[in-house]
Motif scaffolding. Sequence first.
Motif, PDB file in Angstrom:
ATOM      1  N   LEU C  98      34.748  35.270  34.715  1.00  0.00           N
ATOM      2  CA  LEU C  98      35.830  35.224  33.739  1.00  0.00           C
ATOM      3  C   LEU C  98      37.080  35.919  34.254  1.00  0.00           C
ATOM      4  CD1 LEU C  98      33.914  35.783  30.440  1.00  0.00           C
ATOM      5  CD2 LEU C  98      35.469  33.910  30.901  1.00  0.00           C
ATOM      6  N   VAL C  99      36.915  37.141  34.721  1.00  0.00           N
ATOM      7  CA  VAL C  99      38.088  37.947  35.064  1.00  0.00           C
ATOM      8  C   VAL C  99      38.827  37.369  36.257  1.00  0.00           C
ATOM      9  CG1 VAL C  99      38.786  40.188  35.935  1.00  0.00           C
ATOM     10  CG2 VAL C  99      37.203  40.036  34.049  1.00  0.00           C
ATOM     11  N   ARG C 100      38.053  36.877  37.236  1.00  0.00           N
ATOM     12  CA  ARG C 100      38.708  36.377  38.438  1.00  0.00           C
ATOM     13  C   ARG C 100      39.262  34.972  38.262  1.00  0.00           C
ATOM     14  NH1 ARG C 100      35.306  37.452  43.892  1.00  0.00           N
ATOM     15  NH2 ARG C 100      35.618  39.686  44.087  1.00  0.00           N
ATOM     16  N   GLU C 101      38.473  34.071  37.679  1.00  0.00           N
ATOM     17  CA  GLU C 101      38.859  32.660  37.691  1.00  0.00           C
ATOM     18  C   GLU C 101      39.042  32.061  36.303  1.00  0.00           C
ATOM     19  OE1 GLU C 101      39.742  30.712  40.006  1.00  0.00           O
ATOM     20  OE2 GLU C 101      39.439  32.160  41.607  1.00  0.00           O
ATOM     21  N   LEU C 102      37.939  32.026  35.543  1.00  0.00           N
ATOM     22  CA  LEU C 102      37.958  31.212  34.330  1.00  0.00           C
ATOM     23  C   LEU C 102      38.968  31.718  33.321  1.00  0.00           C
ATOM     24  CD1 LEU C 102      34.177  30.448  33.908  1.00  0.00           C
ATOM     25  CD2 LEU C 102      35.981  29.012  34.814  1.00  0.00           C
ATOM     26  N   GLY C 103      39.082  33.031  33.177  1.00  0.00           N
ATOM     27  CA  GLY C 103      40.041  33.566  32.210  1.00  0.00           C
ATOM     28  C   GLY C 103      41.447  33.076  32.492  1.00  0.00           C
ATOM     29  N   PRO C 104      42.025  33.460  33.650  1.00  0.00           N
ATOM     30  CA  PRO C 104      43.391  33.016  33.933  1.00  0.00           C
ATOM     31  C   PRO C 104      43.541  31.494  33.955  1.00  0.00           C
ATOM     32  CG  PRO C 104      42.752  34.750  35.439  1.00  0.00           C
ATOM     33  CD  PRO C 104      41.526  34.403  34.647  1.00  0.00           C
ATOM     34  N   MET C 192      27.661  45.280  35.561  1.00  0.00           N
ATOM     35  CA  MET C 192      28.999  44.693  35.470  1.00  0.00           C
ATOM     36  C   MET C 192      30.032  45.682  35.981  1.00  0.00           C
ATOM     37  SD  MET C 192      31.003  43.514  32.048  1.00  0.00           S
ATOM     38  CE  MET C 192      29.694  42.568  31.371  1.00  0.00           C
ATOM     39  N   GLN C 193      29.907  46.925  35.504  1.00  0.00           N
ATOM     40  CA  GLN C 193      30.933  47.907  35.859  1.00  0.00           C
ATOM     41  C   GLN C 193      30.902  48.266  37.334  1.00  0.00           C
ATOM     42  OE1 GLN C 193      30.375  51.117  33.134  1.00  0.00           O
ATOM     43  NE2 GLN C 193      31.275  49.966  31.435  1.00  0.00           N
ATOM     44  N   SER C 194      29.696  48.255  37.931  1.00  0.00           N
ATOM     45  CA  SER C 194      29.671  48.625  39.346  1.00  0.00           C
ATOM     46  C   SER C 194      30.196  47.488  40.215  1.00  0.00           C
ATOM     47  CB  SER C 194      28.254  49.017  39.762  1.00  0.00           C
ATOM     48  OG  SER C 194      27.432  47.887  39.734  1.00  0.00           O
ATOM     49  N   ALA C 195      30.147  46.253  39.687  1.00  0.00           N
ATOM     50  CA  ALA C 195      30.585  45.120  40.511  1.00  0.00           C
ATOM     51  C   ALA C 195      32.056  44.776  40.305  1.00  0.00           C
ATOM     52  CB  ALA C 195      29.735  43.890  40.214  1.00  0.00           C
ATOM     53  N   VAL C 196      32.571  44.983  39.084  1.00  0.00           N
ATOM     54  CA  VAL C 196      33.950  44.579  38.801  1.00  0.00           C
ATOM     55  C   VAL C 196      34.885  45.726  39.148  1.00  0.00           C
ATOM     56  CG1 VAL C 196      35.556  43.822  37.034  1.00  0.00           C
ATOM     57  CG2 VAL C 196      33.194  43.026  36.988  1.00  0.00           C
ATOM     58  N   ASP C 197      35.797  45.435  40.048  1.00  0.00           N
ATOM     59  CA  ASP C 197      36.739  46.466  40.469  1.00  0.00           C
ATOM     60  C   ASP C 197      38.057  46.258  39.743  1.00  0.00           C
ATOM     61  OD1 ASP C 197      37.410  48.624  42.451  1.00  0.00           O
ATOM     62  OD2 ASP C 197      39.013  47.177  42.840  1.00  0.00           O
ATOM     63  N   PHE C 198      38.674  47.355  39.328  1.00  0.00           N
ATOM     64  CA  PHE C 198      39.895  47.199  38.535  1.00  0.00           C
ATOM     65  C   PHE C 198      41.004  46.515  39.336  1.00  0.00           C
ATOM     66  CE2 PHE C 198      44.039  48.770  37.075  1.00  0.00           C
ATOM     67  CZ  PHE C 198      44.034  48.200  35.816  1.00  0.00           C
ATOM     68  N   ARG C 199      41.266  47.071  40.540  1.00  0.00           N
ATOM     69  CA  ARG C 199      42.394  46.530  41.311  1.00  0.00           C
ATOM     70  C   ARG C 199      42.111  45.120  41.819  1.00  0.00           C
ATOM     71  NH1 ARG C 199      44.413  50.554  44.772  1.00  0.00           N
ATOM     72  NH2 ARG C 199      44.176  49.193  46.563  1.00  0.00           N
ATOM     73  N   ARG C 200      40.924  44.968  42.431  1.00  0.00           N
ATOM     74  CA  ARG C 200      40.649  43.709  43.109  1.00  0.00           C
ATOM     75  C   ARG C 200      40.411  42.578  42.120  1.00  0.00           C
ATOM     76  NH1 ARG C 200      35.260  43.754  46.198  1.00  0.00           N
ATOM     77  NH2 ARG C 200      34.710  43.565  44.024  1.00  0.00           N
ATOM     78  N   ASP C 201      39.754  42.878  41.005  1.00  0.00           N
ATOM     79  CA  ASP C 201      39.373  41.805  40.084  1.00  0.00           C
ATOM     80  C   ASP C 201      40.266  41.728  38.856  1.00  0.00           C
ATOM     81  OD1 ASP C 201      37.225  41.112  41.745  1.00  0.00           O
ATOM     82  OD2 ASP C 201      36.060  42.762  40.920  1.00  0.00           O
ATOM     83  N   LEU C 256      46.417  31.429  45.413  1.00  0.00           N
ATOM     84  CA  LEU C 256      46.360  32.854  45.078  1.00  0.00           C
ATOM     85  C   LEU C 256      45.001  33.440  45.426  1.00  0.00           C
ATOM     86  CD1 LEU C 256      48.221  32.901  41.665  1.00  0.00           C
ATOM     87  CD2 LEU C 256      48.969  33.925  43.794  1.00  0.00           C
ATOM     88  N   THR C 257      43.937  32.673  45.138  1.00  0.00           N
ATOM     89  CA  THR C 257      42.591  33.166  45.440  1.00  0.00           C
ATOM     90  C   THR C 257      42.450  33.380  46.941  1.00  0.00           C
ATOM     91  OG1 THR C 257      41.779  31.880  43.596  1.00  0.00           O
ATOM     92  CG2 THR C 257      40.138  32.731  45.128  1.00  0.00           C
ATOM     93  N   ALA C 258      42.916  32.389  47.717  1.00  0.00           N
ATOM     94  CA  ALA C 258      42.839  32.520  49.170  1.00  0.00           C
ATOM     95  C   ALA C 258      43.599  33.758  49.628  1.00  0.00           C
ATOM     96  CB  ALA C 258      43.426  31.271  49.828  1.00  0.00           C
ATOM     97  N   PHE C 259      44.758  33.966  49.038  1.00  0.00           N
ATOM     98  CA  PHE C 259      45.612  35.078  49.428  1.00  0.00           C
ATOM     99  C   PHE C 259      45.002  36.415  49.011  1.00  0.00           C
ATOM    100  CE2 PHE C 259      49.295  37.851  48.759  1.00  0.00           C
ATOM    101  CZ  PHE C 259      49.819  37.795  50.030  1.00  0.00           C
ATOM    102  N   MET C 260      44.453  36.467  47.794  1.00  0.00           N
ATOM    103  CA  MET C 260      43.990  37.745  47.244  1.00  0.00           C
ATOM    104  C   MET C 260      42.640  38.165  47.791  1.00  0.00           C
ATOM    105  SD  MET C 260      44.926  37.253  43.298  1.00  0.00           S
ATOM    106  CE  MET C 260      46.562  37.581  42.659  1.00  0.00           C
ATOM    107  N   PHE C 261      41.711  37.208  47.886  1.00  0.00           N
ATOM    108  CA  PHE C 261      40.336  37.615  48.180  1.00  0.00           C
ATOM    109  C   PHE C 261      39.950  37.378  49.632  1.00  0.00           C
ATOM    110  CE2 PHE C 261      40.314  36.707  43.601  1.00  0.00           C
ATOM    111  CZ  PHE C 261      40.045  37.986  43.180  1.00  0.00           C
ATOM    112  N   ARG C 262      40.723  36.543  50.331  1.00  0.00           N
ATOM    113  CA  ARG C 262      40.420  36.302  51.737  1.00  0.00           C
ATOM    114  C   ARG C 262      41.459  36.968  52.630  1.00  0.00           C
ATOM    115  NH1 ARG C 262      36.584  35.171  53.961  1.00  0.00           N
ATOM    116  NH2 ARG C 262      35.305  36.074  52.349  1.00  0.00           N
ATOM    117  N   GLY C 263      42.621  37.231  52.007  1.00  0.00           N
ATOM    118  CA  GLY C 263      43.672  37.914  52.742  1.00  0.00           C
ATOM    119  C   GLY C 263      44.257  37.093  53.870  1.00  0.00           C
TER     120      GLY C 263
END
Lengths: 159, 270, 264
Positions: C98-104, C192-201, C256-263
């Motif tokens: 949700l946070v990374r893809e489906l939400g936005p 959930m909390q250990s996997a979801v990072d505030f900045r990255r996700d 954006l995904t390519a840019f953000m998560f693959r750099g």
Amino acid sequence: MERTTLDLWVGLFVVAGLAAVLVLAMKVGNLSTFNMSESYILQADFDNIGGLKARAPVKSAGVVVGRVTAITFDNATYRARVSMVIDKRYKFPKDTFGKILTAGLLGEQYLGLDPGGDEVMLKGGDKIAKTQSAVVLESLISSFMYNKAAEGDANAKKP
Amino acid sequence: MPSENLVEIRDLNFTYDVRPVLQGINMDIPRGKVVAIMGLSGCGKTTLLRLIGGQLKPSQGAAKVAGQTVHELDSDALYRMRRRMGMLFQFGALFTDISVFDNVAFQMREHTDLPESLIRDLVLLKLEAVGLRGAHDLMPAELSGGMARRVALARAIALDPMLIMYDEPFAGLDTISLGVIGNLIRHLNDALGATSIVVTHDIQESLKIVDYVYFMSEGRVIAQGTPAEIRAVDTGFVRQFVHGEIDGPMPFHYPGATYAADLALEAVHA
Amino acid sequence: MLERGLAAIRGTGHRVVNAIWRMGYASRFFFAVLTHSGMSFRRFYLTVKEIYFAGVLSLIIILVSGLFVGMVLGLQGYETLQKYGSESALGTLVALSLVRELGPVLAALLFASRAGSAITAEIGLMKATEQITAMEMMAVNPIARVVAPRFWGGVISMPLLAAMFSAMGVFGGYLVGVVMIGVDDGQFWSQMQSAVDFRRDVLNGVIKSGVFGVAVTAIALFEGYDAPPTAEGVSRATTRTVVTSSLAVLVLDFLLTAFMFRGI
């Protein structure tokens, strides 16, 4: 529509939206569990880090106490240098043992800290001396196969 | 010092892509008068209004309003000039998302810092002038065509303009509303000391109220005069237009091949 | 034969020139909106009104869709995860998707069809009924008075809507996973909390939805402003808004995904 009603609705909307961001940050994300601002830096060298990545958690006794910030290759020693930030609230003795562990069989790799018994505590910028490399599944399997094969040879030699 | 003519149009040409819309127009609109520009649909009347309002740039020649050449003004000066112009659009062009009151108050709020109480008085004054003070809190969708036109008129005169332009003010109105709008155009012009240009093809209604008439056809001025002079013209296109005759210089048939040719009769004979 | 070939080449050339001209026109329009944004903030009430139309009125569809998407994720995720005995990772799965893809993305698609089409139709109708011209003749710049407030209203609303969509989705996943199926409550949240990072996700999701907001609103406004002033023209422009902005959202999402998560 009356201006006041409209203002009220938009106000509610913005508050609800910001609350949603806050919920995502605190309840869903890990912003509440670890605060980067109050921390110090440690380093550790490993022979092999396996699949450890930057931003992986640093845990002690299962509790997240910090995060891996950077992984570099030291060309002098041919070892991997792992930098991490540790929450200021947690102190570890000088002879703390650092190892790379895996959450579950196929889970993410993280850095585990086993505190020793030294009186002197690690300070910011110190290096963890004793480390244990990641268990690499491939080498584990190949050594297992090698042992099996050797066993097989030994059995075959028996009459 | 002020010249006698508020609007002067000199040798104005306008070309849309390659099609000439206006060719060599010369007009003088004297101060304080109501002048009609008449002609058939598509003869370039509305284009002319847009050139005077500075929404289009002429290909050649110029339109001068109050001594200033419209197309040479920069956008600030053009906006300053437009504040002194009012325009009534063909179907009113009221803002459909705000009430009658807010429509009339629109320019006052945009261009002045008047207190809301004064704006209220002014708006009711303008609406009273068009007889719709009681309708001030209706939405535009609740108005009949004639009422919407009157509200738009109240909005056009909101800042007491020196020049009021009417684009087909009579289109699509019943006979009673027609008379009402016609009278309003005349009376508001005289009461405000403004100058009015009425673009229309409604000959009978406008001849009653205007001081001077320009006739246009295919982008040219073909006749001009006072209403009496226009009525007296007994020849050609003007007569056909004034009396609404079916055939004349403006043919009933669209130009084409001969009827016989289209029916392939000639082929049979050949 | 030669004639027909030449005509085909001319046709292609004409279309290419048209497309480039339109792109240039669109960029100039976008630039004009940005440079005429002063009024939207000086008279912030204009923007507040548009936040109401773009944001508050889209709230119901966003919240309901978010809830159901989260519930479906809970069901499907559980079905798959339990095969590997890792149903405790359900929270991670629901929250990350949700946070990374489906939400936005889904919020932006819904926003395009709910608010984007309304913006196009409104501006198109204002143009068709000469309201835009009338405003120009009243010495009020329609870009500043009509277009820019709608742009900022949309840009402000979109990230808030996306965040609410994700939060509602996580709640839906919790309802199905924990309340209905009975996954352990503590594991659901802690994993959930250990996997979801505030900045990255989370933050990246918010940035994504902001970019989508800019894209969808700008496309909707341009299509409305550019629509032929007829009933048919406006209805076509409305359809084009939904199609173009949905495609833009999906393509931008990939970039954006390519840019953000693959750099890259």
